[in-house]
Structures are given as structure tokens and as C-alpha cells.
Design an enzyme around this catalytic site. Structure first.
Site, mmCIF file in Angstrom:
data_model
loop_
_atom_site.group_PDB
_atom_site.id
_atom_site.type_symbol
_atom_site.label_atom_id
_atom_site.label_comp_id
_atom_site.label_asym_id
_atom_site.label_seq_id
_atom_site.Cartn_x
_atom_site.Cartn_y
_atom_site.Cartn_z
ATOM 1 N N ASP A 9 39.720 78.869 76.602
ATOM 2 C CA ASP A 9 38.360 79.007 77.128
ATOM 3 C C ASP A 9 37.416 78.902 75.929
ATOM 4 O OD1 ASP A 9 36.242 79.514 78.926
ATOM 5 O OD2 ASP A 9 36.312 81.654 78.473
ATOM 6 N N GLU A 71 39.344 73.847 79.848
ATOM 7 C CA GLU A 71 38.429 73.665 80.969
ATOM 8 C C GLU A 71 37.585 72.415 80.749
ATOM 9 O OE1 GLU A 71 36.780 77.502 82.784
ATOM 10 O OE2 GLU A 71 35.049 76.547 81.856
ATOM 11 N N ASP A 145 36.864 86.093 78.791
ATOM 12 C CA ASP A 145 37.318 84.876 78.114
ATOM 13 C C ASP A 145 38.852 84.822 78.060
ATOM 14 O OD1 ASP A 145 34.527 84.071 76.762
ATOM 15 O OD2 ASP A 145 34.880 86.212 76.496
#
Length: 167
Positions: A9, A71, A145
Site C-alpha cells: 500500500d 494497488e 495501511d
């Protein structure tokens, strides 16, 4: 063949990471490690990116993942600058993986949220609870996170398991 999946992340203050292992014949990944790469927000972006590269490279050397999953970048129309800044961190992450010959996969956040909660717009708290439940953790991973990185790794580990089954 067993797989180590590293979910990332990206961030310029903290970058969350979560590693899961998918053993031969397993349908569910198991937790290996999770944590944060903390960057010094008081220094210039160039110095933070260098620190991210150094710390991530050490993590990649330690965990030797077969795949790094990050991501997909998205931009919210109200905060376009955020997407531009995140792209810097994401670029460093992709470069580190490429330099070590690690396969990279990109997954939309909505797909991760849907895979873990059934809802593509789940809140941070819902994601933290889902990750804790699915990994059998005593409490939700914190900060968010870390939970997000674990969710990314879990999602991809399960895709690998399903691909093994031919689905």
C-alpha cells in the site's frame, strides 16, 4: 510450487506491506509478515523516495516474494495532487521489484475490498476487521495501511489458488 505474495500500500509517509504464503495445494494463504516502511515526512520528496527504495529493497531481499502486488493508481477529482504524489512512491516500488526480477501485478482497490468484504467501497475499519477475521488475528491490523497491504496480498494469493484449480 509455493508462492510468497507481497502486497504493498504505497505512501510517502508510510508504506504498508503484507506478505502471505500460499503452500502447494493450499486454497488459503497464511500470514508471513506485515508492517510499515516509515518515511521521514520532514525531508524532501527525493530523500523519502530514496529511503523507500532502500528499505523496500531490503524487504524484498529478506522475503524473496514470487510476486509483488500493488494497488492500481486512481485519482479522485477533488484531490488530483494526491494521485500525482502517490505515483512517485508507486514508481519506486515498481522499479525495486523490476530490479530484483519480481513479477508485479496491479489490482484495483475496489476489487480488493469486494473480495474481502463483498462490497467494493468498504471503509478502512471494515477492511481492518475483515483482514483480522480472515487471517485469524486477535485484533485488526493497525494502521489501516498494514491492513490494506495484507488485503491486497490475500486477494492475490486467493487468485493464485483459484488459478491452480482452473477457475
Amino acid at each position: 510450487m509455493p508462492h510468497t505474495v507481497l502486497g504493498i500500500d504505497p505512501g510517502l509517509r508510510v508504506t504498508g506491506y503484507g506478505a502471505v504464503r500460499l503452500a502447494d495445494g493450499a486454497l488459503e494463504p497464511t500470514l508471513l509478515e506485515a508492517g510499515l516502511i516509515r518515511l521521514n515526512a520532514k525531508v524532501a520528496i527525493e530523500a523519502r523516495l530514496k529511503q523507500l527504495a532502500t528499505d523496500l529493497d531490503a524487504l524484498l531481499a529478506e522475503l524473496t516474494p514470487s510476486v509483488l502486488v500493488v494497488e492500481k493508481l486512481y485519482a479522485h477529482y477533488r484531490h488530483p495532487r494526491t494521485a500525482i504524489l502517490m505515483a512517485h512512491a508507486r514508481g519506486v516500488i515498481l522499479l525495486c521489484a523490476e530490479q530484483r526480477g519480481i513479477a508485479v501485478e496491479h489490482v484495483p482497490s475496489t476489487a480488493v475490498k469486494k473480495a474481502l468484504t463483498g462490497y467494493g467501497h468498504a471503509s478502512k475499519q471494515q477492511m481492518q476487521r475483515a483482514v483480522a477475521s480472515q487471517l485469524g488475528l486477535a485484533r485488526p491490523p493497525s494502521p489501516a495501511d498494514v491492513a490494506d497491504a495484507l488485503a491486497i496480498a490475500l486477494t492475490w494469493g486467493r487468485r493464485i489458488a483459484l488459478n491452480r484449480l482452473g477457475r
